[in-house]
Write a protein that holds these residues in place. Structure first.
Motif: not given
Length: 172
Positions: A5, A160-161, A164
């Motif tokens: 990520r 945001h990623w 998460r």
């Protein structure tokens, strides 16, 4: 999983930033000279003024192009100014030739796409129009705003990623 990520977010951020940077232009193979030369800025609006620079030429330099009058940089000086023709075609690329003694080199000058910020206006008093009322010559504020919004959006998505939660609710 977290490493993937973070790597994805970093890659997205770098990609977004790289799309906002103008492409670099390599010198053409035949343009290697014993003297340096440049046109600044390399992209300009029709009617704008460019600086012609030369370094290492121990003679007078003549600079010519189809988009401005021929300019001579005297021996011992390193720069001169030239005004781009008002009728230069937006989006066109013009060749600029620097002639130092028996040696010459070429570079490109691009005319900005879009419309010039203003055209010279002749007033009955003999004066000319002195400005465009707060415009920023050579920059389209809408394009700058759009670019900034795209970068900000890409960075927000990357953040945001990277934040998460995994399916089990833990941060990893």
């Amino acid at each position: 999983m977290r490493a993937i990520r973070v790597a994805s977010a970093a890659l997205l951020g770098v990609t977004a930033l790289s799309l906002t940077v103008p492409a670099a232009h390599a010198a053409r193979a035949g343009d290697i000279t014993s003297f340096g030369f440049s046109v600044l800025p390399s992209t300009i609006d029709a009617g704008g003024q460019v600086t012609l620079r030369v370094d290492g030429c121990h003679d007078r330099t003549t600079v010519s192009s189809g988009v401005f009058d021929t300019v001579t940089i005297p021996k011992g000086q390193s720069s001169a100014k030239a005004t781009v023709d008002w009728d230069a075609k937006p989006g066109a690329v013009y060749e600029v030739t620097f002639q130092c003694g028996n040696e010459s080199g070429q570079t490109d000058l691009t005319i900005a796409a879009g419309h010039p910020t203003h055209h010279p206006t002749h007033h009955p008093s003999g004066g000319s129009h002195a400005g465009a009322g707060g415009t920023v010559a050579g920059f389209d504020l809408q394009e700058i705003g759009l670019g900034a919004a795209l970068v900000a959006g890409s960075l927000a998505v990357a953040w945001h990623w990277s934040r998460r939660r995994t399916e089990d609710g833990d941060h990893t």
